[in-house]
Design a protein around this motif. Structure first.
Motif, short mmCIF file in Angstrom:
data_model
loop_
_atom_site.label_atom_id
_atom_site.label_comp_id
_atom_site.label_asym_id
_atom_site.label_seq_id
_atom_site.Cartn_x
_atom_site.Cartn_y
_atom_site.Cartn_z
N ARG A 115 39.16 34.60 34.83
CA ARG A 115 40.16 35.37 35.60
C ARG A 115 39.51 36.03 36.81
NH1 ARG A 115 44.45 38.97 32.30
NH2 ARG A 115 45.62 37.26 31.35
N TRP A 119 40.35 35.37 40.87
CA TRP A 119 40.71 36.37 41.89
C TRP A 119 39.69 36.44 43.02
CZ3 TRP A 119 45.49 37.01 42.00
CH2 TRP A 119 46.25 37.07 40.84
N LYS A 134 42.82 44.03 34.46
CA LYS A 134 43.25 43.46 33.18
C LYS A 134 44.75 43.13 33.16
CE LYS A 134 43.79 47.90 30.83
NZ LYS A 134 43.32 48.71 29.71
N PHE A 135 45.52 43.66 34.11
CA PHE A 135 46.95 43.38 34.18
C PHE A 135 47.29 42.28 35.18
CE2 PHE A 135 47.07 47.89 32.72
CZ PHE A 135 47.59 47.61 31.45
N ARG A 136 46.29 41.80 35.91
CA ARG A 136 46.52 40.71 36.86
C ARG A 136 46.55 39.39 36.09
NH1 ARG A 136 41.94 42.16 41.36
NH2 ARG A 136 42.63 44.28 41.77
N VAL A 137 47.63 38.66 36.23
CA VAL A 137 47.77 37.39 35.52
C VAL A 137 47.78 36.25 36.53
CG1 VAL A 137 49.21 36.05 33.95
CG2 VAL A 137 49.08 38.54 33.69
N LYS A 139 48.37 32.54 38.18
CA LYS A 139 49.58 31.73 38.15
C LYS A 139 49.38 30.36 37.49
CE LYS A 139 51.38 33.89 42.28
NZ LYS A 139 51.90 33.75 43.62
#
Length: 156
Positions: A115, A119, A134-137, A139
């Motif tokens: 992850r 990014w 930790k909340f970035r998901v 696509k």
């Protein structure tokens, strides 16, 4: 450690790449990585198409990040193979296809680390940037970037 610019290039006979593999039951993440850690190309192929992948067929069709304009399996110095799901079966298969060294790598938390790599390549927009990491998901699925992380661990 970055996504290398340009094309994968033509194999020149120099063994200057790491092939990272994150094998699973249904799909396999792969990453061609320079010895300095830069990503050349990565992608995912269906596990049942491993013969095509190792024959160099349709590599560019599997690529998600970077560019695969030519077959580079001959330029692989060593393989970094994740030790998770389907690793033992895949290890035997890879040994029968390529003659280079295979390094088994602990892949614990490699998807979480993938992850972070995602990014770094795909800079988040303003709204996403204000979210805690930790909340970035992402696509998409990250098996290929997990393979990059496995390669980085082998290089270290």
């Amino acid at each position: 450690m970055a996504l290398a610019n340009g094309q994968m290039g033509i194999y020149t006979g120099e063994k200057s790449l790491v092939l990272g593999l994150d094998p699973g039951r249904d799909k396999v993440g792969f990453a061609f990585v320079k010895l300095n850690g830069d990503l050349i190309a990565s992608g995912i192929f269906p596990a049942n198409e491993r013969d095509k992948f190792f024959a160099g067929e349709n590599l560019s069709g599997y690529v998600i990040e970077g560019k695969a304009d030519s077959i580079l399996l001959g330029g692989v110095k060593f393989i970094a193979l994740g030790n998770g799901t389907n690793s033992k079966n895949f290890h035997e298969y890879v040994k029968s296809k390529l003659t280079c060294e295979i390094i088994i790598v602990d892949e614990k938390n490699s998807t979480l680390d993938a992850r972070k790599l995602y990014w770094k390549i795909h800079k988040p927009g303003l709204f996403v940037r204000i979210l805690p990491e930790k909340f970035r998901v992402p696509k998409r699925i990250l098996d290929d970037l997990a393979a990059w992380e496995i390669s980085l661990r082998a290089l270290n």
